[in-house]
Design a protein around this motif. Structure first.
Motif, PDB file in Angstrom:
ATOM      1  N   PHE B  34       0.831  -1.282   0.108  1.00  0.00           N
ATOM      2  CA  PHE B  34      -0.104   0.020   0.001  1.00  0.00           C
ATOM      3  C   PHE B  34       0.851   1.274  -0.016  1.00  0.00           C
ATOM      4  O   PHE B  34       1.935   1.209   0.537  1.00  0.00           O
ATOM      5  CB  PHE B  34      -0.942   0.071   1.156  1.00  0.00           C
ATOM      6  CG  PHE B  34      -1.652  -1.292   1.335  1.00  0.00           C
ATOM      7  CD1 PHE B  34      -1.240  -2.341   2.235  1.00  0.00           C
ATOM      8  CD2 PHE B  34      -2.932  -1.263   1.156  1.00  0.00           C
ATOM      9  CE1 PHE B  34      -2.053  -3.334   2.443  1.00  0.00           C
ATOM     10  CE2 PHE B  34      -3.803  -2.114   1.117  1.00  0.00           C
ATOM     11  CZ  PHE B  34      -3.364  -3.239   1.710  1.00  0.00           C
ATOM     12  N   SER B  94       0.913  -5.485   4.398  1.00  0.00           N
ATOM     13  CA  SER B  94      -0.089  -6.111   5.322  1.00  0.00           C
ATOM     14  C   SER B  94      -0.115  -7.521   4.808  1.00  0.00           C
ATOM     15  O   SER B  94       0.353  -8.063   3.682  1.00  0.00           O
ATOM     16  CB  SER B  94      -1.372  -5.565   5.121  1.00  0.00           C
ATOM     17  OG  SER B  94      -2.367  -6.157   5.863  1.00  0.00           O
ATOM     18  N   GLY B  95      -0.771  -8.272   5.804  1.00  0.00           N
ATOM     19  CA  GLY B  95      -1.113  -9.843   5.428  1.00  0.00           C
ATOM     20  C   GLY B  95       0.058 -10.510   6.210  1.00  0.00           C
ATOM     21  O   GLY B  95       1.044 -10.376   6.462  1.00  0.00           O
ATOM     22  N   GLY B  99      -4.191 -10.831  12.839  1.00  0.00           N
ATOM     23  CA  GLY B  99      -4.826  -9.555  13.115  1.00  0.00           C
ATOM     24  C   GLY B  99      -4.670  -8.799  11.842  1.00  0.00           C
ATOM     25  O   GLY B  99      -5.178  -7.599  11.847  1.00  0.00           O
ATOM     26  N   PHE B 100      -3.888  -9.196  10.907  1.00  0.00           N
ATOM     27  CA  PHE B 100      -3.830  -8.401   9.533  1.00  0.00           C
ATOM     28  C   PHE B 100      -3.337  -6.890   9.773  1.00  0.00           C
ATOM     29  O   PHE B 100      -3.470  -5.965   9.352  1.00  0.00           O
ATOM     30  CB  PHE B 100      -5.128  -8.292   8.870  1.00  0.00           C
ATOM     31  CG  PHE B 100      -5.938  -9.568   8.719  1.00  0.00           C
ATOM     32  CD1 PHE B 100      -7.285  -9.678   9.058  1.00  0.00           C
ATOM     33  CD2 PHE B 100      -5.175 -10.746   8.195  1.00  0.00           C
ATOM     34  CE1 PHE B 100      -7.936 -10.754   9.180  1.00  0.00           C
ATOM     35  CE2 PHE B 100      -5.769 -12.039   8.346  1.00  0.00           C
ATOM     36  CZ  PHE B 100      -7.283 -12.110   8.712  1.00  0.00           C
ATOM     37  N   LYS B 101      -2.419  -6.681  10.657  1.00  0.00           N
ATOM     38  CA  LYS B 101      -1.930  -5.548  11.064  1.00  0.00           C
ATOM     39  C   LYS B 101      -1.113  -4.986   9.895  1.00  0.00           C
ATOM     40  O   LYS B 101      -0.493  -5.829   8.962  1.00  0.00           O
ATOM     41  CB  LYS B 101      -1.112  -5.565  12.110  1.00  0.00           C
ATOM     42  CG  LYS B 101       0.086  -6.540  12.217  1.00  0.00           C
ATOM     43  CD  LYS B 101       0.843  -6.669  13.704  1.00  0.00           C
ATOM     44  CE  LYS B 101       1.728  -7.590  13.658  1.00  0.00           C
ATOM     45  NZ  LYS B 101       2.272  -7.547  15.028  1.00  0.00           N
ATOM     46  N   THR B 102      -1.045  -3.634   9.609  1.00  0.00           N
ATOM     47  CA  THR B 102      -0.100  -3.017   8.604  1.00  0.00           C
ATOM     48  C   THR B 102       0.919  -2.359   9.253  1.00  0.00           C
ATOM     49  O   THR B 102       1.035  -1.939  10.310  1.00  0.00           O
ATOM     50  CB  THR B 102      -1.225  -1.916   8.145  1.00  0.00           C
ATOM     51  OG1 THR B 102      -2.269  -2.470   7.624  1.00  0.00           O
ATOM     52  CG2 THR B 102      -0.407  -1.177   6.953  1.00  0.00           C
ATOM     53  N   ILE B 103       2.216  -2.610   8.469  1.00  0.00           N
ATOM     54  CA  ILE B 103       3.283  -2.237   8.886  1.00  0.00           C
ATOM     55  C   ILE B 103       3.914  -1.013   7.899  1.00  0.00           C
ATOM     56  O   ILE B 103       3.895  -1.284   6.842  1.00  0.00           O
ATOM     57  CB  ILE B 103       4.412  -3.508   9.160  1.00  0.00           C
ATOM     58  CG1 ILE B 103       4.226  -4.416  10.026  1.00  0.00           C
ATOM     59  CG2 ILE B 103       5.858  -2.520   9.565  1.00  0.00           C
ATOM     60  CD1 ILE B 103       3.860  -3.952  11.429  1.00  0.00           C
ATOM     61  N   PHE B 104       4.305  -0.111   8.534  1.00  0.00           N
ATOM     62  CA  PHE B 104       4.666   1.062   7.763  1.00  0.00           C
ATOM     63  C   PHE B 104       6.194   1.469   7.490  1.00  0.00           C
ATOM     64  O   PHE B 104       6.963   1.071   8.593  1.00  0.00           O
ATOM     65  CB  PHE B 104       4.104   2.377   8.271  1.00  0.00           C
ATOM     66  CG  PHE B 104       2.520   2.578   8.050  1.00  0.00           C
ATOM     67  CD1 PHE B 104       1.631   1.774   8.928  1.00  0.00           C
ATOM     68  CD2 PHE B 104       2.166   3.283   7.177  1.00  0.00           C
ATOM     69  CE1 PHE B 104       0.386   1.812   8.933  1.00  0.00           C
ATOM     70  CE2 PHE B 104       0.437   3.086   7.026  1.00  0.00           C
ATOM     71  CZ  PHE B 104      -0.148   2.683   7.818  1.00  0.00           C
TER      72      PHE B 104
END
Lengths: 117, 114
Positions: B34, B94-95, B99-104
């Motif tokens: 993303f 993500s994925g 919990g499908f957390k998003t890492i930036f």
């Protein structure tokens, strides 16, 4: 896109008091919400994953007794900063996913600027 | 563990010129990638995503990104920059995690000069 509303946008509190921040998904149900903290000129640090109806999952190094998370419904998660200190001053952002799952984008709240004096 | 790297803290470009903001990732399995943009004191706005299919993804405000599996990259591009594009850009993955957390990534500040 889906809307996530975060309230308040700004809050100033005295050291030692507690502050509650609300995160609402307005037009979708979010079984999972996420809380991030952002320091000036830095990236978003994931604090915890908030799960509806169960305990939050905290990232390593985040004090769960200090940052209380409650996800009581499919549209509301709250973050309470307890016994706030000046070092807790930061920009807090929540996000939520639509029920579609891991391969859908997250939608973010407007953020809350917390200042502890 | 999944991670995202944005090697440039800042990118400067003249208005009308093409821009590129770089991103590389590390993830086990198929990546969900993303790009988000953040304006001062605001939350993040979604720009585009890659899930599967065509490697060139088009998104909001004329932005696009190219997924390159061999180079594990997902660079953000725009053919002609606008001054209003000046903001902070985050790449995220993500994925494949609970919990499908998003890492930036760390973020890249884009300055577009008139």
């Amino acid at each position: 896109g889906a809307v996530v509303s975060q309230h308040p946008s700004r809050v100033i509190c005295k050291s030692g008091t507690s502050v509650k921040i609300e995160c609402r998904s307005l037009d979708f149900q979010a079984t999972t919400m996420f809380w991030y903290r952002q320091f000036p000129k830095q990236s978003l640090m994931l604090m915890a994953t908030s799960n509806e109806g169960s305990k939050a999952t905290y990232e390593q190094g985040v004090e769960k007794d200090k940052f209380l998370i409650n996800h009581a419904s499919l549209t509301l998660s709250t973050l309470t900063v307890t016994s706030a200190h000046p070092e807790d001053s930061s920009f807090y952002i929540c996000s939520a996913r639509d029920y579609g799952g891991e391969n859908t984008e997250a939608f973010f709240g407007q953020g809350t600027r917390l200042t502890v004096v | 563990a999944q991670s995202v790297a944005q090697p440039e803290d800042q990118v400067n470009v003249a208005e009308g010129n093409p821009l590129t903001v770089k991103c590389t990732y590390s993830v086990s399995g198929n990546p969900y990638l993303f790009w988000y943009v953040q304006y001062p004191n605001r939350g993040l706005q979604f720009l585009l995503k890659y899930i599967t299919g065509d490697n060139l993804v088009k998104g909001s405000y004329g932005f696009e990104a190219e997924f390159n599996k061999s180079q594990t990259s997902f660079h953000l591009k725009k053919p002609s920059a606008l001054v209003s594009d000046s903001a902070l850009y985050f790449c995220a993955v993500s994925g494949n995690t609970g919990g499908f957390k998003t890492i930036f990534g760390a973020g890249t500040r884009l300055f577009v000069k008139a």
